[in-house]
Design a protein around this motif. Structure first.
Motif, PDB file in Angstrom:
ATOM      1  N   ILE A 111     -12.629  10.571 -61.253  1.00 35.51           N
ATOM      2  CA  ILE A 111     -12.346   9.789 -62.440  1.00 35.51           C
ATOM      3  C   ILE A 111     -12.449   8.223 -62.415  1.00 35.51           C
ATOM      4  N   ILE A 112     -11.856   7.653 -61.378  1.00 35.13           N
ATOM      5  CA  ILE A 112     -12.115   6.146 -61.158  1.00 35.13           C
ATOM      6  C   ILE A 112     -13.777   5.990 -61.067  1.00 35.13           C
ATOM      7  N   ALA A 113     -14.308   6.690 -59.945  1.00 39.23           N
ATOM      8  CA  ALA A 113     -15.634   6.506 -59.640  1.00 39.23           C
ATOM      9  C   ALA A 113     -16.387   6.657 -60.928  1.00 39.23           C
ATOM     10  N   VAL A 114     -16.393   7.610 -61.678  1.00 40.02           N
ATOM     11  CA  VAL A 114     -17.246   7.722 -63.025  1.00 40.02           C
ATOM     12  C   VAL A 114     -17.158   6.669 -63.764  1.00 40.02           C
ATOM     13  N   LEU A 115     -16.002   6.239 -64.133  1.00 38.68           N
ATOM     14  CA  LEU A 115     -15.800   5.246 -65.108  1.00 38.68           C
ATOM     15  C   LEU A 115     -16.174   3.689 -64.480  1.00 38.68           C
ATOM     16  N   GLU A 116     -16.182   3.669 -63.356  1.00 42.73           N
ATOM     17  CA  GLU A 116     -16.548   2.213 -62.571  1.00 42.73           C
ATOM     18  C   GLU A 116     -17.940   2.466 -62.871  1.00 42.73           C
ATOM     19  N   ASP A 117     -18.527   3.494 -62.491  1.00 44.30           N
ATOM     20  CA  ASP A 117     -20.222   3.631 -62.432  1.00 44.30           C
ATOM     21  C   ASP A 117     -20.588   3.234 -63.773  1.00 44.30           C
TER      22      ASP A 117
END
Length: 437
Positions: free
Chosen positions: A279-285
């Motif tokens: 979840i963190i990775a998708v939003l940061e991307d």
């Protein structure tokens, strides 16, 4: 479904008080992960990899300490078993924030080993306070209350770290957990049916037979070796036999069905930790990291709803089936292209989070005799923690290699494969059992 069972269960004062104490005791540690990470990154000015190392070391400590803490509850009683945890929580987390990074690693390990065993104590006590269908509902309420805690705990930890101080935040976590441990000692909920306050009814005859057969098979080696020594005067067991007998007796509760529950716990931890990182990775991307709270709110709220529905059901569902469904439904989250889409796709697997953990806990309470249930719950917690420790690095590896979507595919695919293998093994075992009979 019978939702009235929740009202009936919460009318039982010891159950209501135990669930409340469990929430209070878990709340500080729900904020500890965020505080510890930000302490390493902001206060100590280290990288996220080094922050991850501290979290991993603490996770190892928890995995090592949980069975031991649970066994101490079985042998020494709740109050005596909690004394080391209460002292360690207050002492270690008051000192750890002032240590340099290298010593913080050691403090995190020791802190993990002596973590207050809230999870195993609450589940073990619920197992003797209620019985039958009410037991499933009680475990579900505990899982739901945990989800509610994790809606607010990490957010509070982030506020303390960014607006006040990570040093003060970690100190507050330790002292608050110690106070919760003292309250738990004062309350002293029963962990065995022979203790005052336990109201769990006797199991059915079929359950008695099943438990007796499992216990006999599991402890057979130890009984055979002991009998041989008694029947043949002067006879000595073969070299290594005595040690094997002691080990077999110590782990006599670890039958094949219990082992399957441990696999479910590890798989659930794998999926939950990997989803967290994904979840963190998708939003940061997508440069939308500031909207993280909305996705976590949707994910946890779905788990609360799913848990309430599962707890009201008349029949249990296999935890393996629930884990398989949650794993498969996690994979599509990797293809979300917006915060709204990610929150929407998190609802389906979120609905199964609390039911998976509730079903697994119910199985442990059913399969393990109460005099070893604390130890079993400790190992169950270790299995869950081990899955968490593996899930985050596995997701991170795929995220770095192929992109944010890889994390969801990795943990979802791994846990689904694990579930299918266990289900296939169960089918083979059942067929062989029918042929023998």
């Amino acid at each position: 479904m019978n939702f009235a069972i929740y009202r009936e269960l919460l009318r039982i004062v010891p159950v209501r008080r135990l669930l409340l104490v469990g929430m209070i005791a878990r709340f500080p540690h729900s904020a500890a992960g965020v505080l510890l990470t930000l302490h390493v990154v902001q206060t100590l000015e280290r990288g996220y990899a080094e922050a991850g190392a501290v979290a991993a070391v603490m996770t190892i400590g928890i995995a090592v300490g949980a069975p031991w803490r649970g066994r101490r509850v079985d042998l020494a009683g709740l109050r005596r078993a909690l004394i080391p945890s209460v002292i360690a929580e207050a002492l270690i987390w008051s000192i750890a924030p002032h240590l340099p990074y290298e010593w913080l690693l050691l403090a995190a390990l020791v802190g993990g080993i002596f973590t207050l065993p809230v999870f195993s104590v609450v589940r073990q006590s619920l197992g003797v306070l209620v019985s039958g269908e009410s037991r499933r509902t009680a475990f579900t309420l505990d899982a739901v209350s945990t989800e509610v805690i994790f809606m607010g705990g990490p957010a509070l930890g982030a506020v303390l770290a960014t607006q006040v101080s990570t040093v003060l935040g970690l100190t507050v976590v330790g002292l608050s957990t110690a106070v919760a441990g003292l309250f738990l000692m004062w309350f002293n909920p029963p962990t065995r049916s022979s203790q005052p306050g336990a109201v769990a009814g006797s199991p059915s005859a079929a359950d008695d037979d099943e438990a007796a057969v499992e216990a006999m098979v599991a402890s057979a080696p130890a009984r055979v070796f002991e009998a041989s020594a008694e029947l043949v005067p002067g006879a000595r067991p073969a070299r290594g036999v005595g040690a094997r007998a002691r080990v077999a007796h110590s782990f006599g509760w670890l039958t094949l069905p219990v082992g399957v529950v441990m696999v479910v716990a590890a798989g659930a931890g794998l999926v939950l930790a990997g989803t967290d990182v994904g979840i963190i990775a998708v939003l940061e991307d997508n440069n939308r990291a500031f909207e993280l709270g909305w996705v976590f709110l949707a994910w946890c709220a779905a788990s609360v709803v799913g848990g309430l529905v599962y707890g009201a059901m008349h029949r249990p569902v296999s935890p393996l089936v629930l884990l398989l469904l949650m794993s498969v439904l996690t994979i599509p989250m990797g293809f979300a292209d917006s915060t709204f889409a990610l929150a929407l796709l998190s609802l389906a697997p979120g609905l199964l989070c609390a039911p998976v953990l509730s079903a697994a806990s119910e199985k442990i309470a059913h399969l393990v005799e109460e005099d070893r249930r604390g130890e079993a719950m400790g190992w169950y917690g270790s299995a869950l923690t081990s899955g968490v420790a593996l899930g985050a690095p596995l997701a991170g590896l795929l995220i770095d290699s192929v992109g944010p979507w890889g994390g969801f595919v990795a943990v979802g695919g791994a846990a689904a494969s694990l579930s299918l293998l266990c289900l296939a093994a169960q089918q083979v075992r059942r067929r062989r059992g029918r042929r023998v009979s």
